[in-house]
Write a protein that holds these residues in place. Sequence first.
Motif, PDB file in Angstrom:
ATOM      1  N   UNK A 153       0.886  -1.167   0.115  1.00 51.42           N
ATOM      2  CA  UNK A 153       0.012   0.082   0.020  1.00 51.42           C
ATOM      3  C   UNK A 153       0.805   1.178  -0.126  1.00 51.42           C
ATOM      4  N   UNK A 154       0.532   2.211  -0.974  1.00 50.08           N
ATOM      5  CA  UNK A 154       1.250   3.593  -1.038  1.00 50.08           C
ATOM      6  C   UNK A 154       0.149   4.388  -0.417  1.00 50.08           C
ATOM      7  N   UNK A 155       0.743   5.306   0.606  1.00 51.16           N
ATOM      8  CA  UNK A 155      -0.341   6.239   1.040  1.00 51.16           C
ATOM      9  C   UNK A 155       0.002   7.463   0.355  1.00 51.16           C
ATOM     10  N   UNK A 156      -1.241   8.371   0.056  1.00 48.65           N
ATOM     11  CA  UNK A 156      -1.387   9.448  -0.933  1.00 48.65           C
ATOM     12  C   UNK A 156      -1.479  10.591   0.007  1.00 48.65           C
ATOM     13  N   UNK A 157      -0.287  11.544   0.389  1.00 50.77           N
ATOM     14  CA  UNK A 157      -0.519  12.586   1.276  1.00 50.77           C
ATOM     15  C   UNK A 157      -1.188  13.927   0.844  1.00 50.77           C
ATOM     16  N   UNK A 158      -1.767  13.817  -0.542  1.00 48.03           N
ATOM     17  CA  UNK A 158      -2.271  14.981  -1.350  1.00 48.03           C
ATOM     18  C   UNK A 158      -2.961  14.547  -2.317  1.00 48.03           C
ATOM     19  N   UNK A 159      -3.692  15.368  -3.035  1.00 52.11           N
ATOM     20  CA  UNK A 159      -4.216  15.045  -4.222  1.00 52.11           C
ATOM     21  C   UNK A 159      -3.239  15.235  -5.432  1.00 52.11           C
ATOM     22  N   UNK A 160      -2.917  14.110  -5.871  1.00 52.38           N
ATOM     23  CA  UNK A 160      -2.023  13.978  -6.915  1.00 52.38           C
ATOM     24  C   UNK A 160      -2.202  13.971  -8.333  1.00 52.38           C
TER      25      UNK A 160
END
Length: 316
Positions: free
Chosen positions: A7-14
């Motif tokens: 799992x890769x966590x998205x810290x912002x709207x990419x």
Amino acid sequence: MDEAMETVLLLAAIPQDLRDVLAGVYDLARLPDTSDGPPTGCRIAVTISMAGADAAVMDRLPGLCLIACQGAGLDRIDLAAAAARGIAVSHTPDVLTEDTADFAIALLYGTARKVVLADRFVRDGRWSRERMVPSTRLHGKCAGIVGLGRIGEAVARRAAGIGMAVSYTGPRPKPNLPYTFVPSVQDLAERSDVLILACPGGEATHHLVGADILSRLGPGGFLINIARGTVVQEAALLEALEEKRIAGAGLDVFAAEPELDPRFLPLENVVLAPHYASLTHETRAAMIGRLLGDIAAFRAGTPFHDAAAAFRHLAR
């Protein structure tokens, strides 16, 4: 470990193109907006330069080992906090250099040669009944560059190539380069017809360009900003543009994005762009490739550029 299962966590709207590529390789999760129930098991997080990652976010993720940032800027990532926690930080500094430098020159032509204004003049049907005001020649003028890093140096090459005399300021002179070093921004502004901002953001450059610098640039001078909106004191810039105390400005970055100050919109002596300098097909592909490569290198235990480790080394 099966790569597709991590799992890769998205810290912002990419951006969607990056999200689509990541989704083809990893399971993606979003960091909740509140501190309730944070996904503590993720080793890898992805952010963008304009969003960054602060110490509070890192504290919510005790299992975090890598922050992969799309973009060159690191001023919104707390490198000291990452270094203290043993979190690696990767970013994409090299791949956007040439396109960003191209855009600085495009903004310069848009403002000084009034290319954008000329386009509106024709589209608005004014050509048949009016004459446009003259523009400003660039050949033979002095371009002052604030920050002669990768992007600043690429801008300098282009400015010299169109016949401009190039001066620069920065932390130290670079005697191997054929440009004139000026110790202070104040002196650089006074001798420049165009002041081009290509320096990093952050506390060291916060509001570096204010009323004094704009006054030194003068009514014939142009300001180009491809750095960060925080480098310019916007209230002073707006007053200088409204009162024509500088000739014009070309801006790709703003203090608040995308909600820029509405006072910019009616001004004909400023060219506005939506933080667009590096947005080409080629740079997007290269940035995504660099970010994916750094994540893969982290997972494989092979070398990649770790900005937090570099910060830790410099801080010793």
